[in-house]
Design a protein around this motif. Structure first.
Motif, PDB file in Angstrom:
ATOM      1  N   SER A  64       0.828  -1.209   0.000  1.00 58.76           N
ATOM      2  CA  SER A  64       0.000   0.000   0.000  1.00 58.76           C
ATOM      3  C   SER A  64       0.861   1.256   0.000  1.00 58.76           C
ATOM      4  CB  SER A  64      -0.921  -0.001   1.222  1.00 58.76           C
ATOM      5  OG  SER A  64      -0.174  -0.029   2.424  1.00 58.76           O
ATOM      6  N   GLN A  65       2.012   1.211   0.672  1.00 57.30           N
ATOM      7  CA  GLN A  65       2.909   2.362   0.673  1.00 57.30           C
ATOM      8  C   GLN A  65       3.495   2.611  -0.712  1.00 57.30           C
ATOM      9  OE1 GLN A  65       5.363   1.018   4.117  1.00 57.30           O
ATOM     10  NE2 GLN A  65       5.090   3.088   4.894  1.00 57.30           N
ATOM     11  N   THR A  93       2.308   8.569   6.251  1.00 54.98           N
ATOM     12  CA  THR A  93       3.175   9.727   6.464  1.00 54.98           C
ATOM     13  C   THR A  93       4.569   9.490   5.897  1.00 54.98           C
ATOM     14  OG1 THR A  93       1.952  10.327   8.462  1.00 54.98           O
ATOM     15  CG2 THR A  93       4.162  11.237   8.201  1.00 54.98           C
ATOM     16  N   MET A  94       5.160   8.350   6.206  1.00 48.21           N
ATOM     17  CA  MET A  94       6.482   8.028   5.684  1.00 48.21           C
ATOM     18  C   MET A  94       6.462   7.953   4.167  1.00 48.21           C
ATOM     19  SD  MET A  94       9.669   7.317   6.332  1.00 48.21           S
ATOM     20  CE  MET A  94       9.728   6.905   8.078  1.00 48.21           C
ATOM     21  N   GLN A 276       4.920  14.613  15.403  1.00 49.75           N
ATOM     22  CA  GLN A 276       5.055  13.225  14.979  1.00 49.75           C
ATOM     23  C   GLN A 276       5.546  13.132  13.535  1.00 49.75           C
ATOM     24  OE1 GLN A 276       1.136  11.665  15.667  1.00 49.75           O
ATOM     25  NE2 GLN A 276       1.290  11.828  17.897  1.00 49.75           N
ATOM     26  N   VAL A 277       5.070  14.031  12.677  1.00 48.40           N
ATOM     27  CA  VAL A 277       5.509  14.020  11.280  1.00 48.40           C
ATOM     28  C   VAL A 277       6.985  14.379  11.181  1.00 48.40           C
ATOM     29  CG1 VAL A 277       5.178  15.070   9.018  1.00 48.40           C
ATOM     30  CG2 VAL A 277       3.197  14.552  10.439  1.00 48.40           C
ATOM     31  N   VAL A 278       7.438  15.340  11.983  1.00 51.08           N
ATOM     32  CA  VAL A 278       8.855  15.722  11.970  1.00 51.08           C
ATOM     33  C   VAL A 278       9.724  14.560  12.434  1.00 51.08           C
ATOM     34  CG1 VAL A 278      10.560  17.264  13.008  1.00 51.08           C
ATOM     35  CG2 VAL A 278       8.370  18.168  12.241  1.00 51.08           C
ATOM     36  N   GLU A 279       9.249  13.806  13.401  1.00 52.30           N
ATOM     37  CA  GLU A 279       9.988  12.617  13.834  1.00 52.30           C
ATOM     38  C   GLU A 279      10.110  11.607  12.693  1.00 52.30           C
ATOM     39  OE1 GLU A 279       8.032  11.094  17.248  1.00 52.30           O
ATOM     40  OE2 GLU A 279       8.643  12.732  18.570  1.00 52.30           O
ATOM     41  N   GLU A 280       9.041  11.452  11.920  1.00 51.85           N
ATOM     42  CA  GLU A 280       9.105  10.562  10.758  1.00 51.85           C
ATOM     43  C   GLU A 280      10.107  11.077   9.731  1.00 51.85           C
ATOM     44  OE1 GLU A 280       6.847   7.492   9.969  1.00 51.85           O
ATOM     45  OE2 GLU A 280       7.559   7.725  12.025  1.00 51.85           O
ATOM     46  N   LEU A 281      10.151  12.400   9.532  1.00 50.26           N
ATOM     47  CA  LEU A 281      11.096  12.973   8.575  1.00 50.26           C
ATOM     48  C   LEU A 281      12.538  12.677   8.989  1.00 50.26           C
ATOM     49  CD1 LEU A 281      11.751  14.758   6.126  1.00 50.26           C
ATOM     50  CD2 LEU A 281      11.556  16.754   7.635  1.00 50.26           C
ATOM     51  N   SER A 282      12.819  12.693  10.280  1.00 52.95           N
ATOM     52  CA  SER A 282      14.180  12.424  10.753  1.00 52.95           C
ATOM     53  C   SER A 282      14.625  11.003  10.459  1.00 52.95           C
ATOM     54  CB  SER A 282      14.260  12.697  12.257  1.00 52.95           C
ATOM     55  OG  SER A 282      13.438  11.794  12.980  1.00 52.95           O
TER      56      SER A 282
END
Length: 754
Positions: A64-65, A93-94, A276-282
């Motif tokens: 799905s991703q 998100t990722m 949470q999105v910024v954590e995913e970006l990292s």
């Protein structure tokens, strides 16, 4: 329902009001083995929609991703909208971060390559033209030999063999510096700014006047021109980013080309979700992307709230008023906000390296703490970073609400808009294009206009606004005779009008399209930066002097009249809604419902109450009229985003997608609805009625507050955690219920049980 992780790790058990969902998938073991491999820092690479996408190696993408990434890349490449539905927990998100940042990176590389090729072609044509001019004017035979260089640029070498004894070549003024001057003028283009390789030629008494440069100096009969202003500004820049050099030939260095690249606006519902999105970006291979986070003053202002202000937003606007910028006694500096003034002195772009915020994504808490060390304003700093940021995070009301979008100077044209968790975005568009006010706010705005008639230099504008507000006030009072109770349970009397009927009645009352245009013109003039009036000091205005050498023509008048918050609220709200109702095609009138209402409120009088007790005083009940201008069609707000390159809407619940598209009134050529990453065969759903001690776990309110219920729930979770690896996820109906059981588990010792 609220979700709380009990143990860290991959979720395998869900408890929802006594219901247990178990994931029996072995994917978690598979991920753990991959994470421990030696290639954990090497990204996985895919080619999706013609774009090379890098994905964290530690995460194996679900089908799905991959599908979502392919759709997002295709939509961004073609400039089309996407509607992507993928269940919660499937890694949307990722997937969106990796795919869109990969496309943005490829877009930049292709644009730079195209710009270099175009510049190389212009240089080649220019050199050939200059050579022809030299032949015609100097009478010198020139051989032009083109040597192929690595890449797509070519360096041209001119071999001159002078006839006779003279070794001086007469070169006209323009051809002498034509290559450099063309570069200077062409690089000022708004869309493409290029620093292109230039070979400056030697000149001495040898036979070869144009050869590989050592320490280059051009000898010519033409006068040397001084650098233009843009060159000076570049030399005087306080900090210049180092440009990597690419050798394109001997003595030639090619600097990177700067092109206009679409920005990515990543919008989600709340500031907490942005973290949470910024954590995913990292965690992505694109963690070094330039970013910023738009936020409110309430979240980022470094000052304490002072009296008599009700909010930091109100305090900030008051401090930044023109008339609040007088010299402070004993300090010799301006009033206002020194954090904002410091940001002017040392721009945030020059401080990012010192803050150590350029290598990895930062959240707003880290940014505020860093700005505090350097005494600069975080709120305006994040706004300034928009100019250089590639991805901009914000709550999606910053994009949806026209007033916020205008105040934040957000430009959507040609950019990518991504709305995450957007299942309620229709309501956001309706709310942001609606307006509500009461008679109290209206009367305060009228009083402020009356004050402006006495002290402002713009009396005509104040009078125009007052007349418009008075028209609304009179109409509301006349229509109040139609107020009725909707039902026996309602506490407010209301009366509903269609948008067309309301517009017709307002036109009869005197507020038609022509009056509205005059209203807008008066508001813009009143809120403009400079005041009007005579060029002399009066009690109504202040004279601000400029350079004395320029004379009185450089003086301007700043009006001391200040618009109240109520006046600005009325002006902004009426401009927004009435512009829709009075649109040229009148097609939006029926998309609005207007509700006149009467609400009750309490009025406290000074003095003792009726019983003789000292307090606020006696209470009187009063009623107040109000008006709701409700937008019923979200497509009105979504139409404002049509200048964006692509709008991508994602959520776990968008179905039925056909009706979702029709509500937004836009086409989404790329739509997708994926299945969950966990197959039904891997999930067991059951209801547990009793805990380990045999006591009931019925979660109704009268049981939820008892100690037996809270202990039984705690023992149930401990029993499940002892069997299920990697943790569980529990849902509670509210934060209050969560806090109650947490306190009980901490007291009983269950909270610290291994």
């Amino acid at each position: 329902m609220w979700l709380v992780p009990i143990l860290a790790g991959r979720v395998n058990v869900l408890i929802f009001s006594g219901t247990i969902m178990v994931d029996k998938s072995p994917e978690c073991h598979k991920h753990e083995s991959e994470c421990s491999s030696s290639n954990v820092f090497k990204p996985r690479k895919f080619t999706l929609g013609g774009t090379k996408v890098e994905f964290p190696y530690a995460l194996k993408p679900y089908p799905s991703q991959l599908t979502c990434m392919a759709k997002a890349v295709t939509g961004a490449r073609l400039g089309q909208n996407c509607l992507l539905e993928s269940p919660t927990g499937s890694g949307k998100t990722m997937a969106m971060l990796c795919s869109l940042l990969a496309w943005q990176k490829q877009f930049r590389e292709e644009a730079e390559l195209a710009a270099r090729q175009e510049m190389a072609q212009k240089l080649q044509e220019l050199s050939e033209s200059n050579a022809a001019k030299i032949v015609n004017q100097g009478g010198t035979d020139i051989e032009i030999s083109k040597e192929k260089e690595p890449g797509f640029l070519r360096k041209q070498t001119f071999d001159l063999s002078p006839k006779g004894d003279s070794h001086q070549v007469q070169i006209p003024e323009n051809p002498t510096r034509n290559r450099m001057s063309m570069l200077d003028s062409w690089s000022d283009d708004e869309d493409v700014k290029v620093a292109t390789p230039v070979t400056i030629l030697d000149s001495d008494d040898s036979d070869d006047y144009f050869r590989s440069p050592k320490k280059k100096q051009l000898k010519s009969s033409a006068p040397v021109k001084t650098p233009n202003k843009s060159d000076k500004r570049e030399k005087q820049s306080p900090k210049k980013q180092p440009q990597p050099e690419q050798k394109g030939g001997e003595g030639t260095a090619y600097k990177p080309v700067k092109v206009k690249v679409p920005k990515i606006f990543f919008a989600t519902r709340t500031h907490k979700q942005i973290t949470q999105v910024v954590e995913e970006l990292s965690r992505t291979p694109y963690s070094n992307t330039k970013m910023t986070i738009l936020n409110s003053r309430e979240h980022s202002c470094l000052r304490r709230l002072e009296d008599p202000f009700k909010s930091k937003t109100e305090m900030c606007k008051s401090l930044l008023e023109k008339n609040g910028m007088e010299e402070e006694e004993n300090y010799g500096r301006k009033k206002g906000c020194h954090f904002k003034n410091n940001l002017v002195r040392q721009p945030i772009e020059h401080l990012m390296d010192a803050m150590d915020l350029t290598e990895a994504p930062w959240d707003i808490e880290d940014f505020v703490a860093s700005c505090k060390k350097f005494s600069v304003c975080p709120y305006f700093a994040t706004r300034d970073l928009m100019a250089t940021a590639d991805i901009i995070f914000c709550p999606y009301n910053y994009i949806v609400d026209p007033l916020i979008r205008q105040s934040m100077n957000i430009c959507l044209s040609g950019n990518i808009l991504l709305f995450d968790e957007a299942h309620n975005i229709e309501d956001a568009f309706r709310e942001s294009n609606s307006f509500k006010f009461t008679a109290g706010i209206l009367n305060e705005a009228v009083k402020n206009c009356e004050l402006g008639l006495m002290i402002s230099s713009k009396k005509a504008e104040c009078d125009q606004l007052k007349d418009a507000f008075s028209t609304f006030d009179k109409w509301m009072k006349d229509a109040s005779s139609k107020l009725r109770l909707e039902d026996s349970f309602s506490r407010e009397r209301t009366c509903t009008f269609s948008g067309s009927r309301f517009a017709n009645e307002m036109e009869v009352a005197g507020f038609d399209k022509k009056a509205f245009d005059l209203f807008v013109k008066a508001a813009e003039a009143l809120f403009s930066e400079e005041g009007g009036g005579q060029m002399s000091p009066t009690k109504n205005a202040e004279v601000v002097e400029g350079d004395e050498s320029l004379g009185t023509a450089n003086m301007r008048i700043v009006d001391i009249f200040k618009a109240s918050p109520q006046l600005r609220t009325m002006v902004d709200g009426l401009k927004l809604v009435m512009s829709r109702i009075f649109s040229e095609n009148l097609g939006n009138r029926d998309d609005y419902n207007v509700v006149l209402f009467e609400t009750a409120f309490k009025v406290y009088r000074e003095g003792p109450s009726e019983g003789g007790w000292q307090g606020k005083g006696s209470v009187d009940a009063s009623v107040e009229l109000g008006l709701n201008l409700w937008c019923m069609n979200p497509a009105i707000g979504f139409a404002d985003l049509q200048d964006a390159r692509s709008v991508i809407v994602t959520s776990g619940t968008l179905s039925p997608m056909t009706s979702f598209q029709s509500e937004l009134g836009a086409k989404f050529p790329h739509s997708l609805s994926t299945d969950h990453v966990i197959s039904p065969s891997q999930v067991w759903v059951g209801s547990v009625s009793r805990g380990p001690r045999g006591k009931s776990v019925n979660g109704v309110y009268r049981n939820a507050v008892t100690i037996d219920y809270q202990d039984e729930i705690g023992l149930s979770i401990l029993s499940i955690c002892s069997i299920v690896p990697f943790g569980v996820l529990c849902f509670f109906p509210s934060y209050a219920a969560l806090e109650n059981v947490m306190k009980r588990w901490q007291m009983s010792g269950a909270w610290h049980t291994n």
